[in-house]
Design a protein around this motif. Sequence first.
Motif, short mmCIF file in Angstrom:
data_model
loop_
_atom_site.label_atom_id
_atom_site.label_comp_id
_atom_site.label_asym_id
_atom_site.label_seq_id
_atom_site.Cartn_x
_atom_site.Cartn_y
_atom_site.Cartn_z
N PRO A 1 0.81 -1.22 0.00
CA PRO A 1 0.00 0.00 0.00
C PRO A 1 0.84 1.27 0.00
CG PRO A 1 0.26 -0.77 2.21
CD PRO A 1 1.16 -1.61 1.37
N PHE A 2 1.92 1.33 -0.75
CA PHE A 2 2.77 2.52 -0.67
C PHE A 2 3.20 2.98 -2.05
CE2 PHE A 2 5.70 -1.07 -0.51
CZ PHE A 2 6.65 -0.71 -1.44
N THR A 3 3.66 4.24 -2.09
CA THR A 3 4.21 4.84 -3.31
C THR A 3 5.41 5.67 -2.90
OG1 THR A 3 2.04 4.98 -4.35
CG2 THR A 3 3.77 6.36 -5.27
N TYR A 4 6.50 5.60 -3.68
CA TYR A 4 7.59 6.52 -3.39
C TYR A 4 8.13 7.12 -4.68
CZ TYR A 4 11.31 3.11 -4.57
OH TYR A 4 12.15 2.23 -5.20
N LYS A 5 8.74 8.28 -4.51
CA LYS A 5 9.25 9.04 -5.65
C LYS A 5 10.61 9.60 -5.31
CE LYS A 5 7.69 13.20 -6.32
NZ LYS A 5 6.85 14.37 -6.68
N LEU A 6 11.56 9.45 -6.22
CA LEU A 6 12.89 10.04 -6.09
C LEU A 6 13.03 11.12 -7.15
CD1 LEU A 6 15.76 10.12 -4.91
CD2 LEU A 6 16.40 8.39 -6.59
N LEU A 7 13.37 12.32 -6.71
CA LEU A 7 13.45 13.44 -7.63
C LEU A 7 14.77 14.17 -7.44
CD1 LEU A 7 12.28 15.58 -9.60
CD2 LEU A 7 11.23 16.67 -7.61
N ILE A 8 15.56 14.20 -8.50
CA ILE A 8 16.74 15.07 -8.53
C ILE A 8 16.30 16.31 -9.28
CG2 ILE A 8 19.15 15.34 -9.24
CD1 ILE A 8 19.46 12.33 -9.13
N ASP A 9 15.97 17.32 -8.54
CA ASP A 9 15.28 18.48 -9.10
C ASP A 9 16.17 19.28 -10.03
OD1 ASP A 9 13.17 20.30 -9.41
OD2 ASP A 9 14.03 21.60 -7.88
N ARG A 10 17.40 19.53 -9.60
CA ARG A 10 18.25 20.35 -10.45
C ARG A 10 19.71 20.19 -10.05
NH1 ARG A 10 15.30 23.46 -7.03
NH2 ARG A 10 16.42 24.60 -5.42
N ILE A 11 20.55 20.24 -11.05
CA ILE A 11 21.99 20.32 -10.84
C ILE A 11 22.48 21.50 -11.66
CG2 ILE A 11 24.21 19.17 -11.11
CD1 ILE A 11 22.79 16.51 -10.88
N ILE A 12 22.98 22.51 -10.99
CA ILE A 12 23.36 23.75 -11.65
C ILE A 12 24.84 24.01 -11.41
CG2 ILE A 12 22.99 26.24 -11.79
CD1 ILE A 12 20.13 25.75 -10.91
N GLN A 13 25.55 24.33 -12.47
CA GLN A 13 26.95 24.72 -12.37
C GLN A 13 27.13 26.05 -13.08
OE1 GLN A 13 28.91 21.22 -14.05
NE2 GLN A 13 29.57 20.64 -12.02
N GLY A 14 28.00 26.87 -12.54
CA GLY A 14 28.23 28.16 -13.17
C GLY A 14 29.61 28.69 -12.84
N LYS A 15 30.07 29.60 -13.68
CA LYS A 15 31.38 30.20 -13.48
C LYS A 15 31.24 31.70 -13.73
CE LYS A 15 36.25 29.54 -14.73
NZ LYS A 15 36.66 28.97 -13.45
N VAL A 16 31.80 32.50 -12.82
CA VAL A 16 31.69 33.96 -12.93
C VAL A 16 33.09 34.56 -12.87
CG1 VAL A 16 30.77 36.06 -11.91
CG2 VAL A 16 29.41 33.96 -11.85
N ASN B 1 40.43 41.47 -9.69
CA ASN B 1 39.99 40.38 -10.56
C ASN B 1 39.30 39.32 -9.72
OD1 ASN B 1 42.81 41.37 -11.96
ND2 ASN B 1 41.23 40.86 -13.47
N GLY B 2 38.09 38.94 -10.12
CA GLY B 2 37.34 37.92 -9.39
C GLY B 2 37.05 36.72 -10.26
N ASP B 3 37.12 35.55 -9.65
CA ASP B 3 36.86 34.29 -10.35
C ASP B 3 36.19 33.34 -9.39
OD1 ASP B 3 36.79 32.11 -11.97
OD2 ASP B 3 38.95 31.96 -12.30
N SER B 4 35.02 32.82 -9.74
CA SER B 4 34.32 31.91 -8.83
C SER B 4 33.59 30.82 -9.61
CB SER B 4 33.30 32.68 -7.96
OG SER B 4 32.30 33.26 -8.76
N ASP B 5 33.57 29.63 -9.01
CA ASP B 5 32.82 28.48 -9.54
C ASP B 5 31.69 28.16 -8.58
OD1 ASP B 5 34.35 27.85 -11.89
OD2 ASP B 5 35.94 27.17 -10.55
N MET B 6 30.49 27.96 -9.12
CA MET B 6 29.32 27.69 -8.28
C MET B 6 28.66 26.38 -8.70
SD MET B 6 27.61 31.48 -7.97
CE MET B 6 27.77 31.80 -9.73
N LYS B 7 28.22 25.62 -7.70
CA LYS B 7 27.51 24.37 -7.94
C LYS B 7 26.32 24.30 -6.97
CE LYS B 7 31.67 21.86 -9.34
NZ LYS B 7 32.57 20.70 -9.03
N MET B 8 25.20 23.79 -7.46
CA MET B 8 24.01 23.66 -6.63
C MET B 8 23.19 22.48 -7.11
SD MET B 8 20.98 26.48 -5.97
CE MET B 8 20.47 26.49 -7.68
#
Length: 218
Positions: free
Chosen positions: A9-24, A50-57
């Motif tokens: 009597p069960f239901t399950y869900k796995l969700l990988i909503d978003r993987i975001i990478q960026g460089k500024v 001078n600024g340099d950054s890598d972002m991951k979410m």
Amino acid sequence: MKGWVKGTPFTYKLLIDRIIQGKVKGEENIHYNSIDSQKNTIYTSDRITNGDSDMKMYNLELNYVHKFSENSNIDLMVSNNQWRRDGMNIFRQSTVYTDPSQTANPLYQTQENDIKDKTWEVQADYTNKISDMARIEAGYKGTFQRNASPVDTYTGTTAEDIRQDESLYNRFLYNQDVHALYMTYGGKWNKLSYQAGLRGEYWRVDTRSLDFDQEFNG
């Protein structure tokens, strides 16, 4: 990515909503001109940054629903959110005095700021339809956040002679825990609908700001 597995009597869900990478990347140039009361130039200064950054979410979520009967069930959810930024800033500053007897060494400075933020959420919602005239709902939600923001600075006159500047080191830690509980009861009496409920919440925040000695020698 989404996945469903259904059964009784069960239901399950796995969700990988978003993987975001960026460089500024960016550069900023500032020119200073210091003058006296007669508007004569005392010195000029140029500062380049001078600024340099890598972002991951990313966000990861797991849902599970268990049915006790056709009229009652519990819905469970666990999620994990992570955000990270690896940042580096380079500062270069030169100063020239009008009076040749006055001099100033050039400044070369690097600053690393690697931020890590992690948040877990846990939620449970219970529903029980006792009859067409009465319904009970109850639940819990917990949020647990951990954030670390260290700043590490190296100072010198050129890129070749920079040394770690312990006086400018700082590591800021931010931890937050939130617990919430609720319960409601709703029903009908003739043509009148009513609902009553209770909610309680506990909230705690711990912050720490560590200097170089506290981080490495304490």
